[in-house]
Scaffold this active site. Structure first.
Site, PDB file in Angstrom:
ATOM      1  N   HIS A  84       0.822  -1.216   0.000  1.00  5.58           N
ATOM      2  CA  HIS A  84       0.000   0.000   0.000  1.00  5.58           C
ATOM      3  C   HIS A  84       0.855   1.265   0.000  1.00  5.58           C
ATOM      4  O   HIS A  84       0.379   2.335  -0.379  1.00  5.58           O
ATOM      5  CB  HIS A  84      -1.027  -0.009   1.149  1.00  5.58           C
ATOM      6  CG  HIS A  84      -0.498   0.244   2.513  1.00  5.58           C
ATOM      7  ND1 HIS A  84      -0.233  -0.758   3.425  1.00  5.58           N
ATOM      8  CD2 HIS A  84      -0.202   1.394   3.167  1.00  5.58           C
ATOM      9  CE1 HIS A  84       0.181  -0.250   4.560  1.00  5.58           C
ATOM     10  NE2 HIS A  84       0.215   1.069   4.421  1.00  5.58           N
ATOM     11  N   ASP A 220       1.261  -7.738   2.172  1.00  8.63           N
ATOM     12  CA  ASP A 220       1.359  -6.289   1.967  1.00  8.63           C
ATOM     13  C   ASP A 220       2.830  -5.868   1.812  1.00  8.63           C
ATOM     14  O   ASP A 220       3.438  -5.311   2.721  1.00  8.63           O
ATOM     15  CB  ASP A 220       0.714  -5.562   3.141  1.00  8.63           C
ATOM     16  CG  ASP A 220       0.402  -4.106   2.827  1.00  8.63           C
ATOM     17  OD1 ASP A 220       0.921  -3.599   1.826  1.00  8.63           O
ATOM     18  OD2 ASP A 220      -0.360  -3.483   3.590  1.00  8.63           O
ATOM     19  N   SER A 649       3.950   2.149   8.449  1.00 13.27           N
ATOM     20  CA  SER A 649       3.686   1.197   7.374  1.00 13.27           C
ATOM     21  C   SER A 649       4.970   0.945   6.594  1.00 13.27           C
ATOM     22  O   SER A 649       5.616   1.879   6.127  1.00 13.27           O
ATOM     23  CB  SER A 649       2.627   1.761   6.421  1.00 13.27           C
ATOM     24  OG  SER A 649       1.376   1.828   7.044  1.00 13.27           O
TER      25      SER A 649
END
Length: 714
Positions: A84, A220, A649
Site C-alpha cells: 500500500h 502487503d 507502514s
C-alpha cells in the site's frame, strides 16, 4: 495435543506480559531503554542501533516517499516496503493493457526496473537537541506571533548551519508541544525504481473488509531499488546511475517467530496525540471524526461507481480511493475505541488532578488557568471542527473542489507578471495542470463535487457555510446537481482540453467569474479564514496546551518520557504476542495466520478475496520450500505488541540480532484509541511474515534473482 497447547497458553497467561509503550528517539536508547531491551532479548549494542560515526541499523531504514517507512535489504540498494506504500507508484506505471497493480510485476534483470515520475527515499544521518538554544531566545511576555517569529528565525539558522551547503535536508521540529526542539539531518535520493510487486489479490488481500482487522492474511509488500551516481551521491534519474551501495542493509531471517520473541521496529510514525486534553478527545469523537467518516464515504461511493465500470478509471483513482478508505475505517475505529475505552473520562480525571496541583499557591500564577482555557477553546470550536472536517473531505476527494482555485489564482498572478517572470512561472503552471488532469475523469469528478456540496451544505451549516455556497443553497434548496452541471459546462477548468484552449487564447478577466473558480475559491477561502477572535483563541490555546504538557511533566502526573510521533525516526520494542483466542483463526496460538486460513477466505472473482491460480496450485501441492514453519504450515501474518501508528507502514520488524523477520503494515481496530492513549492489553501490530514475502518472490513469482541478492539467515 490440543490439551497440551491449551495448557501452555494458560501458563503464558498466568504471567502477564506488558506491552512496551513508547516511540523512542534513537539517540536516547542507551540511556533510557537499552538495559530493558537486553532483558527482553536484544543482542545488539546501542551503538549498533544508532551511530553517527559508524554504520548502524538506522542506515538501513528510510522514509519512503514522505509517508511510509522502508528498509534496505541488499548491498545493491534493494528496498522493501508495504504494497500500500508503493500503491500509487505501481498504479502510475500501470495501464489497462499492462496492469501491474492487478497482475503484479517482477524485474528479472536491472534494466527492467521502472522509474515512476516522483518517488524518493530519505536516509537519516543524525539528530541533536537544540532546545536550550531556541528557548533561550523567547520568554513568557511575548505574544505567540512574536514567539513563533523568533523561533522560526532561529530554526532557519540551525537548518542552514547543518545542511553543508545544500548536501543535506535539515528539519528542526518541536516536541512536547513546543517545550523541546531537535534538529534532524537527512539525505534524499530521488532515483527510486520499481523492482517487484505481488498482484493486488495478494498485496491487498481482504481489501477494506479486513483492513484494521485480525486475523489477517495480507501479503502487503512491494520492492524498489535506490539508484545514485557513480560516487554514491543522490542524482536525478539517468541511465548512467548505478544501484546505491548503502552503509548498512538488513539480513533476513527465515528461522520464524514464536510467542514472546523479542521484536523491535524502526520507522517514521506519523502522528500521535497522547497529550491531547479530554476536550479534544470529546470533540473528535462527537464532532470531527463523524464528519470525516461521512465525508470520506461520500467521496468513496462516487469514485467506486465509476471505478467499477472502467479499468482505466480504476487505475486513475486507485490510490486516492485506497487512501480515503484507509482513513475512513480508521476514524470510525477511533470513534468506537475511544468511546468504549472511556478515554475522555480518563483524561478528564488526570486533568482534575493537574488542576488541583496547578492552583496551589506556588503554581497558580503560571498554571492556574490552563485547564479552563483549554476547555473553553474546545467548547467554542466544536461546530467549527465538524464543519472543517466536512469541508476537508470535499477538498480531498474532489479535484473540482481544489484545482480551479489553485490553477486559477496561479494564472491570475501569471498574467499580471512581466515577461521575464512569466518565463519562470509557466513551466510550474504547466506541470500543475498536468498533475491535476493526469488522473482525472470528468464524469466522476462532477458527481463527487455535487455529492460533497450537498453533504457540506447540509451538515456544515450550523457553523456557517462558505458565502457563495450559502447563496447557492438558498436558491437550490440544498441540491447542487444542476449548479455543478451548469458550472462545468461553462468553465475553463472543466477538463484539460478546456484549460489548454484557454491558455492558447487567454482572456484573464474571465477567471475571477468562472463558475467553477468561484465555487472552489469560496471553499478554500472559507477553510483558511480566521477572524481576529479565532486567532486570539488559537494563541491562548497554544500557550495553555504547552503549559499543560510542561506542568504534567514537572508535576510527574504524567509519566510519558517520549514525545508524540511527528514523522521523525523512532524505535519501539516489544514481543511477539497473541490476542485472546478467536474462532475466526484456527492457528494453535492466536499470534499468526497461515496459508490454510487464507485459502478458506478465498472467493473466486471477488474483488477483495480472490487469489491467483498459481498460488492455489502451490498451496495444494504444499510447495513451500525452505519458507515453511518447522511445524509444517506456510506463515502469512503475525502479531507483536509494538507501539506504532500510521507512517510505520513498511517498517522493518527485527529480532534481537537486528535481522528482518517481518514488515509492519497495520494495527487492530480494537486498539484504535492507541494514537491518544496506549492500551497495553489490546494494542497490536500486524506484520507480514518475511517467510511469506520470500515465498511469494521465490516460489510464486520465480524471481530468484531477487532472493539471491539478499543475505538469508537460516
Amino acid at each position: 495435543m490440543k490439551k497440551i497447547v491449551l495448557f501452555l497458553v494458560m501458563c503464558l497467561s498466568a504471567f502477564p506480559v506488558k506491552a512496551d509503550e513508547g516511540m523512542w528517539f534513537l539517540m536516547f536508547i542507551e540511556r533510557l531503554n537499552h538495559r530493558d531491551m537486553e532483558k527482553m532479548g536484544l543482542q545488539l549494542t546501542a551503538e549498533e542501533i544508532y551511530s553517527i560515526n559508524h554504520h548502524s541499523l538506522k542506515d538501513a531504514v528510510v522514509q519512503f516517499n514522505g509517508g511510509c517507512t522502508a528498509e534496505i535489504v541488499s548491498k545493491d540498494g534493494l528496498v522493501l516496503t508495504n504494497h500500500h506504500c508503493g500503491y500509487s507508484a505501481i498504479a502510475e506505471l500501470s495501464s489497462a493493457e499492462q496492469n501491474y497493480l492487478r497482475d503484479g510485476f517482477w524485474a528479472k534483470e536491472r534494466s527492467a526496473e521502472m522509474k515512476p515520475k516522483s518517488l524518493y527515499v530519505r536516509f537519516f544521518v543524525r539528530m541533536d537537541d537544540v532546545s536550550k538554544r531556541i528557548l533561550s531566545k523567547v520568554n513568557d511576555k511575548m505574544t505567540e506571533t512574536e514567539r513563533n517569529k523568533i523561533i522560526q528565525q532561529e530554526i532557519a539558522l540551525i537548518e542552514k548551519e547543518n545542511s553543508e551547503g545544500g548536501k543535506y535536508t535539515v528539519s528542526v521540529r518541536p516536541f512536547f508541544q513546543g517545550n523541546e526542539y531537535y534538529y534532524f539531518v537527512y539525505q534524499d535520493y530521488t532515483d527510486v525504481r520499481l523492482v517487484g510487486t505481488p498482484p493486488e489479490s495478494v498485496g491487498k488481500f481482504g481489501g477494506d473488509t479486513d483492513n484494521w482487522e485480525w486475523p489477517r492474511q495480507t501479503g502487503d509488500f512491494s520492492m524498489f531499488r535506490v539508484y545514485a551516481d557513480k560516487d554514491g551521491n543522490p542524482a536525478a534519474y539517468s541511465k548512467d546511475n548505478v544501484p546505491l551501495q548503502p552503509k548498512h542493509y538488513l539480513p533476513v531471517s527465515i528461522k520464524g517467530v514464536k510467542e514472546n520473541d523479542f521484536a523491535m521496529i524502526l520507522g517514521y510514525p506519523g502522528r500521535t496525540n497522547r497529550w491531547m486534553p479530554a476536550g479534544g478527545i470529546e470533540q473528535n469523537v462527537k464532532y470531527a471524526y463523524p464528519a470525516w467518516v461521512e465525508g470520506a464515504k461520500t467521496g468513496m461511493d462516487q469514485m467506486k461507481k465509476y471505478m467499477d465500470k472502467d479499468a482505466t478509471v480504476r487505475l486513475q483513482y486507485a490510490s486516492k480511493y485506497a487512501s480515503t478508505a484507509n482513513y475512513w475505517k480508521n476514524r470510525q475505529g477511533m470513534i468506537d475505541a475511544l468511546t468504549k475505552a472511556g478515554t475522555a473520562k480518563t483524561k478528564a480525571a488526570q486533568e482534575a488532578k493537574f488542576n488541583a496541583w496547578a492552583n496551589k499557591p506556588e503554581n497558580k500564577e503560571k498554571y492556574g488557568n490552563v485547564i479552563a482555557t483549554i476547555n473553553k477553546y474546545y467548547v467554542e470550536t466544536n461546530l467549527k471542527s465538524r464543519h472543517d472536517n466536512y469541508l476537508t473531505q470535499l477538498l480531498r476527494t474532489s479535484a473540482y473542489g481544489v484545482a480551479p482555485a489553485t490553477i486559477g489564482n496561479a494564472l491570475i498572478g501569471y498574467y499580471k507578471e512581466t515577461d521575464n517572470n512569466k518565463a519562470q512561472m509557466l513551466p510550474k503552471i504547466t506541470a500543475l495542470i498536468g498533475n491535476v488532469y493526469g488522473d482525472f475523469y470528468a464524469p466522476a469528478e462532477k458527481d463527487i463535487l455535487a455529492a460533497q456540496l450537498n453533504l457540506y451544505a447540509s451538515k456544515g451549516a450550523e457553523y456557517g457555510l462558505a458565502p457563495e455556497i450559502a447563496k447557492m443553497k438558498a436558491a437550490n434548496n440544498g441540491d447542487f446537481t444542476n449548479d455543478v452541471n451548469n458550472a462545468i459546462s461553462k468553465s475553463i477548468f472543466a477538463n484539460k482540453e478546456a484549460i489548454t484552449a484557454f491558455m492558447e487564447n487567454p482572456k484573464p478577466e474571465v477567471i475571477a467569474t468562472d463558475p467553477l473558480f468561484v465555487i472552489s475559491n469560496d471553499l478554500i477561502a472559507k477553510f483558511r479564514a480566521k477572524s481576529p477572535e479565532q486567532l486570539k483563541a488559537d494563541d491562548d490555546f497554544a500557550i495553555a496546551y504547552r503549559e499543560l504538557v510542561e506542568g504534567l511533566r514537572t508535576s510527574k502526573l504524567n509519566a510519558i518520557q517520549y514525545p508524540d510521533a511527528n514523522s521523525t525516526l523512532r524505535l519501539t520494542y516489544g514481543k511477539v504476542r497473541a490476542l485472546p483466542a478467536d474462532k475466526r483463526n484456527d492457528a494453535k496460538i492466536n499470534n499468526y495466520t497461515d496459508m490454510q486460513s487464507m485459502v478458506k477466505k478465498y472467493k473466486a472473482g471477488d474483488q477483495e478475496f480472490d487469489l491467483p491460480a498459481r498460488l492455489l496450485e502451490l498451496n495444494k501441492a504444499k510447495d513451500f520450500g525452505q519458507y515453511a514453519d518447522k511445524a509444517g504450515y506456510m506463515p502469512i501474518n503475525f502479531l507483536t505488541d509494538n507501539d506504532i501508528t500510521g507512517g510505520n507502514s513498511g517498517s522493518p520488524v527485527l529480532n534481537g540480532k537486528g535481522e528482518l523477520i517481518g514488515i509492519a503494515f497495520d494495527g487492530n481496530i480494537e486498539a484504535m484509541a492507541g494514537d491518544v492513549i496506549f492500551d497495553s492489553k489490546l494494542q497490536r501490530t500486524i506484520n507480514v511474515d518475511i517467510r511469506y514475502v520470500l515465498w511469494i518472490i521465490d516460489k510464486y513469482a520465480g524471481a530468484k534473482n531477487i532472493i539471491d541478492e539478499m543475505t538469508i539467515v537460516k
